[in-house]
Motif scaffolding. Structure first.
Motif, PDB file in Angstrom:
ATOM      1  N   SER A   1      -4.571  -9.055  15.581  1.00 28.05           N
ATOM      2  CA  SER A   1      -3.641 -10.118  15.186  1.00 28.05           C
ATOM      3  C   SER A   1      -2.371  -9.574  14.548  1.00 28.05           C
ATOM      4  N   ILE A   2      -2.385  -8.305  14.138  1.00 28.11           N
ATOM      5  CA  ILE A   2      -1.200  -7.735  13.486  1.00 28.11           C
ATOM      6  C   ILE A   2      -0.600  -6.551  14.258  1.00 28.11           C
ATOM      7  N   ILE A   3      -1.345  -6.041  15.235  1.00 31.22           N
ATOM      8  CA  ILE A   3      -0.802  -5.023  16.146  1.00 31.22           C
ATOM      9  C   ILE A   3      -1.059  -5.512  17.565  1.00 31.22           C
ATOM     10  N   GLU A   4      -0.014  -5.756  18.305  1.00 33.80           N
ATOM     11  CA  GLU A   4      -0.137  -6.281  19.660  1.00 33.80           C
ATOM     12  C   GLU A   4      -1.049  -5.364  20.495  1.00 33.80           C
ATOM     13  N   PRO A   5      -2.181  -5.886  20.996  1.00 36.74           N
ATOM     14  CA  PRO A   5      -3.136  -5.054  21.749  1.00 36.74           C
ATOM     15  C   PRO A   5      -2.515  -4.326  22.940  1.00 36.74           C
ATOM     16  N   SER A   6      -1.524  -4.950  23.578  1.00 38.26           N
ATOM     17  CA  SER A   6      -0.916  -4.324  24.750  1.00 38.26           C
ATOM     18  C   SER A   6       0.002  -3.154  24.378  1.00 38.26           C
ATOM     19  N   SER A   7       0.266  -2.982  23.071  1.00 42.98           N
ATOM     20  CA  SER A   7       1.175  -1.922  22.646  1.00 42.98           C
ATOM     21  C   SER A   7       0.478  -0.572  22.485  1.00 42.98           C
ATOM     22  N   HIS A   8      -0.861  -0.574  22.587  1.00 49.84           N
ATOM     23  CA  HIS A   8      -1.588   0.685  22.429  1.00 49.84           C
ATOM     24  C   HIS A   8      -2.773   0.729  23.388  1.00 49.84           C
ATOM     25  N   ASP A   9      -3.261   1.944  23.648  1.00 44.89           N
ATOM     26  CA  ASP A   9      -4.394   2.102  24.566  1.00 44.89           C
ATOM     27  C   ASP A   9      -5.557   2.859  23.922  1.00 44.89           C
ATOM     28  N   ASN A  10      -5.524   3.046  22.615  1.00 42.48           N
ATOM     29  CA  ASN A  10      -6.622   3.745  21.927  1.00 42.48           C
ATOM     30  C   ASN A  10      -7.506   2.753  21.187  1.00 42.48           C
ATOM     31  N   ASP A  11      -8.655   3.237  20.746  1.00 42.19           N
ATOM     32  CA  ASP A  11      -9.612   2.431  19.996  1.00 42.19           C
ATOM     33  C   ASP A  11      -9.251   2.508  18.515  1.00 42.19           C
ATOM     34  N   LEU A  12      -8.675   1.444  17.981  1.00 41.34           N
ATOM     35  CA  LEU A  12      -8.231   1.450  16.593  1.00 41.34           C
ATOM     36  C   LEU A  12      -9.390   1.648  15.621  1.00 41.34           C
ATOM     37  N   TYR A  13     -10.532   1.103  15.967  1.00 38.55           N
ATOM     38  CA  TYR A  13     -11.692   1.228  15.078  1.00 38.55           C
ATOM     39  C   TYR A  13     -12.071   2.688  14.889  1.00 38.55           C
ATOM     40  N   GLN A  14     -11.956   3.470  15.942  1.00 47.22           N
ATOM     41  CA  GLN A  14     -12.287   4.888  15.871  1.00 47.22           C
ATOM     42  C   GLN A  14     -11.155   5.716  15.274  1.00 47.22           C
ATOM     43  N   ASP A  15      -9.921   5.263  15.462  1.00 42.67           N
ATOM     44  CA  ASP A  15      -8.775   6.010  14.934  1.00 42.67           C
ATOM     45  C   ASP A  15      -8.468   5.549  13.515  1.00 42.67           C
ATOM     46  N   CYS A  16      -9.491   5.619  12.687  1.00 42.69           N
ATOM     47  CA  CYS A  16      -9.413   5.182  11.297  1.00 42.69           C
ATOM     48  C   CYS A  16      -9.367   6.409  10.388  1.00 42.69           C
ATOM     49  N   HIS A  17      -8.475   6.389   9.429  1.00 44.39           N
ATOM     50  CA  HIS A  17      -8.298   7.519   8.523  1.00 44.39           C
ATOM     51  C   HIS A  17      -8.453   7.075   7.072  1.00 44.39           C
ATOM     52  N   LEU A  18      -8.898   7.995   6.232  1.00 50.98           N
ATOM     53  CA  LEU A  18      -9.062   7.728   4.809  1.00 50.98           C
ATOM     54  C   LEU A  18      -7.806   8.134   4.059  1.00 50.98           C
ATOM     55  N   LEU A  19      -7.454   7.344   3.058  1.00 50.15           N
ATOM     56  CA  LEU A  19      -6.296   7.659   2.228  1.00 50.15           C
ATOM     57  C   LEU A  19      -6.707   7.613   0.764  1.00 50.15           C
ATOM     58  N   ASN A  20      -6.716   8.782   0.150  1.00 50.29           N
ATOM     59  CA  ASN A  20      -7.063   8.889  -1.264  1.00 50.29           C
ATOM     60  C   ASN A  20      -5.859   9.464  -1.997  1.00 50.29           C
ATOM     61  N   ASP A  21      -4.917   8.600  -2.319  1.00 53.01           N
ATOM     62  CA  ASP A  21      -3.675   8.999  -2.959  1.00 53.01           C
ATOM     63  C   ASP A  21      -3.457   8.103  -4.170  1.00 53.01           C
ATOM     64  N   GLN A  22      -3.683   8.649  -5.351  1.00 53.30           N
ATOM     65  CA  GLN A  22      -3.567   7.865  -6.579  1.00 53.30           C
ATOM     66  C   GLN A  22      -2.157   7.339  -6.802  1.00 53.30           C
ATOM     67  N   SER A  23      -1.166   7.977  -6.222  1.00 51.17           N
ATOM     68  CA  SER A  23       0.207   7.493  -6.373  1.00 51.17           C
ATOM     69  C   SER A  23       0.431   6.212  -5.585  1.00 51.17           C
ATOM     70  N   PHE A  24      -0.430   5.977  -4.618  1.00 53.94           N
ATOM     71  CA  PHE A  24      -0.336   4.756  -3.815  1.00 53.94           C
ATOM     72  C   PHE A  24      -1.315   3.696  -4.285  1.00 53.94           C
ATOM     73  N   SER A  25      -2.555   4.110  -4.529  1.00 51.66           N
ATOM     74  CA  SER A  25      -3.584   3.151  -4.925  1.00 51.66           C
ATOM     75  C   SER A  25      -4.695   3.867  -5.681  1.00 51.66           C
ATOM     76  N   GLU A  26      -5.231   3.194  -6.688  1.00 53.05           N
ATOM     77  CA  GLU A  26      -6.355   3.761  -7.430  1.00 53.05           C
ATOM     78  C   GLU A  26      -7.630   3.713  -6.595  1.00 53.05           C
ATOM     79  N   LYS A  27      -7.658   2.843  -5.593  1.00 49.61           N
ATOM     80  CA  LYS A  27      -8.820   2.691  -4.729  1.00 49.61           C
ATOM     81  C   LYS A  27      -8.646   3.510  -3.454  1.00 49.61           C
ATOM     82  N   LEU A  28      -9.748   3.968  -2.898  1.00 51.45           N
ATOM     83  CA  LEU A  28      -9.717   4.620  -1.595  1.00 51.45           C
ATOM     84  C   LEU A  28      -9.301   3.593  -0.549  1.00 51.45           C
TER      85      LEU A  28
END
Length: 209
Positions: free
Chosen positions: A48-75
């Motif tokens: 609903s926020i990224i047009e499906p036709s704009s990409h051909d990869n599996d978004l669920y699998q292309d998931c990354h972790l972000l642990n940056d306290q300058s951005f958020s205290e939560k992972l």
């Protein structure tokens, strides 16, 4: 009397063990179904926020972790949309710590030129009938972010109208939309400033299959 007490205690212990075993088995049997439902819900949100036709990869699998306290205290997590292995958009989870009733968890998607393609509320505790208008099923206010971009930290457009910005506030509830607008702005700026490191990260949420 003593034997009766011991017998009852043993029966209670056996009952507790059996009950615990049953709960454990039910949990094991239902966990895959719960995970599938969560995956489906996430994919629907991402679509609903990224047009499906704009990409051909599996978004669920292309998931990354972000642990940056300058951005958020939560992972946090983010998803990279790609077309023919070239990044085209990023969707990142974020949290507004200054909601009226606590944290407001969001997911913000944007194309690589910094244009917001969509924002959705994932979790909140805002007041029903007032602050809960940040939910799409309650109001379409959250759709007003799509198509916008942030020029800089001093971009005065990024505020509610009461503060001189372009985003509507809710009648009787200014704190909630103000918190969301400020967090979306901060998130877009963060992604714009850290795009290269985000795209190069190898901290995956899960192993690719």
């Amino acid at each position: 009397m003593k034997d009766a007490i011991q017998k009852n205690a043993m029966l209670l212990a056996i009952y507790a063990i059996v009950a615990t075993a049953i709960v454990g088995i039910i949990s094991l049997l239902t966990q895959p179904r719960i995970e599938r439902q969560e995956q489906a819900q996430l994919l629907n949100t991402l679509a609903s926020i990224i047009e499906p036709s704009s990409h051909d990869n599996d978004l669920y699998q292309d998931c990354h972790l972000l642990n940056d306290q300058s951005f958020s205290e939560k992972l946090q997590t983010y998803y990279i949309a790609k077309m023919q292995d070239r990044p085209v958009a990023i969707a990142i989870t974020t949290s507004a710590p200054d909601g009226y009733n606590g944290n407001i968890d969001l997911i913000v998607a944007m194309t690589l030129d910094g244009t917001v393609s969509g924002v959705r509320t994932l979790k909140h505790q805002e007041t029903p009938g007032l602050g809960d208008k940040i939910e799409l099923r309650k109001d379409d206010w959250i759709l007003s972010f799509a198509g916008n971009h942030v020029e800089s930290e001093k971009d005065i457009r990024w505020g509610v109208r009461k503060d001189g910005g372009v985003f509507d506030q809710f009648t009787g509830a200014t704190i909630t939309p103000r918190a969301v607008v400020n967090t979306v702005k901060r998130t877009v700026l963060y992604v714009n400033e850290n795009k290269e490191s985000l795209l190069a990260s190898e901290q995956l949420c899960r192993s690719k299959s």
